[in-house]
Scaffold this active site. Sequence first.
Site, PDB file in Angstrom:
ATOM      1  N   ASN A   1       4.423  15.501   7.422  1.00  0.00           N
ATOM      2  CA  ASN A   1       4.539  16.873   7.918  1.00  0.00           C
ATOM      3  C   ASN A   1       3.953  17.067   9.313  1.00  0.00           C
ATOM      4  OD1 ASN A   1       2.297  16.375   5.916  1.00  0.00           O
ATOM      5  ND2 ASN A   1       1.511  18.216   6.917  1.00  0.00           N
TER       6      ASN A   1
ATOM      7  N   HIS B   1      10.653  27.298   1.100  1.00  0.00           N
ATOM      8  CA  HIS B   1      10.363  27.905   2.404  1.00  0.00           C
ATOM      9  C   HIS B   1      10.350  26.903   3.550  1.00  0.00           C
ATOM     10  CE1 HIS B   1       5.987  27.000   3.216  1.00  0.00           C
ATOM     11  NE2 HIS B   1       6.026  26.708   1.937  1.00  0.00           N
TER      12      HIS B   1
ATOM     13  N   THR C   1       7.559  32.993 -16.746  1.00  0.00           N
ATOM     14  CA  THR C   1       8.814  33.668 -16.437  1.00  0.00           C
ATOM     15  C   THR C   1       9.314  33.224 -15.072  1.00  0.00           C
ATOM     16  OG1 THR C   1       8.122  35.571 -17.730  1.00  0.00           O
ATOM     17  CG2 THR C   1       9.862  35.950 -16.109  1.00  0.00           C
TER      18      THR C   1
ATOM     19  N   CYS D   1      -8.511  24.029  12.711  1.00  0.00           N
ATOM     20  CA  CYS D   1      -9.693  24.882  12.780  1.00  0.00           C
ATOM     21  C   CYS D   1     -10.022  25.388  11.388  1.00  0.00           C
ATOM     22  CB  CYS D   1      -9.436  26.098  13.663  1.00  0.00           C
ATOM     23  SG  CYS D   1      -8.918  25.682  15.302  1.00  0.00           S
TER      24      CYS D   1
HETATM   25  C1  LIG Z   1       4.414  22.473   3.261  1.00  0.00           C
HETATM   26  C2  LIG Z   1       4.124  21.196   2.558  1.00  0.00           C
HETATM   27  C3  LIG Z   1       3.557  21.195   1.276  1.00  0.00           C
HETATM   28  C4  LIG Z   1       3.160  22.461   0.575  1.00  0.00           C
HETATM   29  O1  LIG Z   1       4.295  23.174   0.170  1.00  0.00           O
HETATM   30  P1  LIG Z   1       4.197  24.655  -0.419  1.00  0.00           P
HETATM   31  O2  LIG Z   1       5.565  24.914  -0.914  1.00  0.00           O
HETATM   32  O3  LIG Z   1       3.814  25.514   0.735  1.00  0.00           O
HETATM   33  O4  LIG Z   1       3.181  24.632  -1.496  1.00  0.00           O
HETATM   34  C5  LIG Z   1       3.355  19.979   0.662  1.00  0.00           C
HETATM   35  N1  LIG Z   1       3.684  18.827   1.275  1.00  0.00           N
HETATM   36  C6  LIG Z   1       4.235  18.786   2.488  1.00  0.00           C
HETATM   37  C7  LIG Z   1       4.599  17.483   3.098  1.00  0.00           C
HETATM   38  C8  LIG Z   1       4.471  19.972   3.174  1.00  0.00           C
HETATM   39  O5  LIG Z   1       5.008  19.925   4.384  1.00  0.00           O
END
Ligand SMILES: *Cc1c(COP(=O)(O)O)cnc(C)c1O
Length: 412
Positions: free
Chosen positions: A161, A211, A250, A336
């Site tokens: 990421n 998301h 749910t 941070c």
């Molecule tokens: C954003 C991310 C997560 C966390 O995902 P959420 O849906 O926000 O809990 C986990 N792993 C990686 C590699 C991510 O980029």
Amino acid sequence: MSIDRPIYMDNASTTRTDPRVVEAMLPYFTEIYGNSASRNHSFGWDAEEAVTIARGQAAALIGAGPKEIIWTSGATESNNLAIKGAARMHAKAPAGSTGRGHIITATHEHKAVLDPCKRLEREGFDVTYLEPPSDGIITRKMVEGAMREDTILVTVMWANNEIGTINEVPEIGALCHERGALMHTDATQWVGKMPTNVESDNIDLMSFSSHKLYGPNGVGALYVRRRRPRVRIEAMLDGGGHERGMRSGTLNVSGIVGFGKACELCSEEMAEDAERLFKLRTRMENELSAALDVVAVNGHPDRRLPHLTNISFGFVEGESLMMGIGNIACSSGSACTSASLEPSYVLKALGVGDELAHSSLRLSLGRWTTEEEVDTATRGIIKAVKHLRSMSPLYDLHNEGIDISTINWQSH
Ligand SMILES: *Cc1c(COP(=O)(O)O)cnc(C)c1O
């Protein structure tokens, strides 16, 4: 959109929800609002039908069967469910052995993988944390070297990421299948952007999140293989036994409808998006390295996601750089936290020094990033870096040919 809003280059943190997704979700708040588990009336049936369609859309994106999709609240939950659920279900306690089983992961994984692994260590599991080389890639060979008789699970993310590097996931999956271990991958940055097929890619468990692929927040999925092998995991939530007993609660019907629609749009558009964004990113990197010296792209130069770049700028201070590029919404190598200013542990794992880690930017492009935005952002970064360096005595020394790393700061 107003002209003075910052340019959004933080798509690896979260993406704008596609308006087509929002439109698909809207009926599920005030018109089709039943509980998808209600079996006695059409409100429930209609909701269940919508969830079934979304299951098909998510499954189609990754080459899975619809029954192999478990809805969660996001990739954090999916990772926890996969890692803790698989480890606890397959804990080995052979007579005379001390541990409960062995898990392999890497030091530059997301915290939503590392923290569940740490918890399992406290429960008596052994965890090997592979250290990536400076290109950031975890290879099959590295995993092979760490494999043990009692290895239950390997969890290696598909794409990182922070730096976008792509690990050898299908190859590592094949190794797991040869050795009888389970392969989990946190594919949150990968799915919806790059072609995925859990069958040919040898995946047993895979986390992804709405998301990060232009769907709404608060919905995720865990792929759980049903055949060859049938993967069993222990549930974390006890309750109504939804989602084949693996995730009670749910269902978030409107969110799931949106996630499904987002998956369908990615299936249709990701190839085109990837090609366009790769061109924009290349343009940006080329312009930056033509205009500035002492810049370095972090991670493997080619084996990385096409829409993301992580660049370190020498001779600028991280905080000042972030302030200098106020018109660009992006992430920096400085995480941070309230108490400390720690440089990114991912960059540190690659061997990037603290100074350079602080002065690095992660720029992640997305479906709505335009060429004009890329050019404006690039000019803004060049201007800010040049300005900061114009005030830097260290940069002057560097230009005079003095290697500042050899200066002994103690003596005068
Ligand atoms: C954003 C991310 C997560 C966390 O995902 P959420 O849906 O926000 O809990 C986990 N792993 C990686 C590699 C991510 O980029």
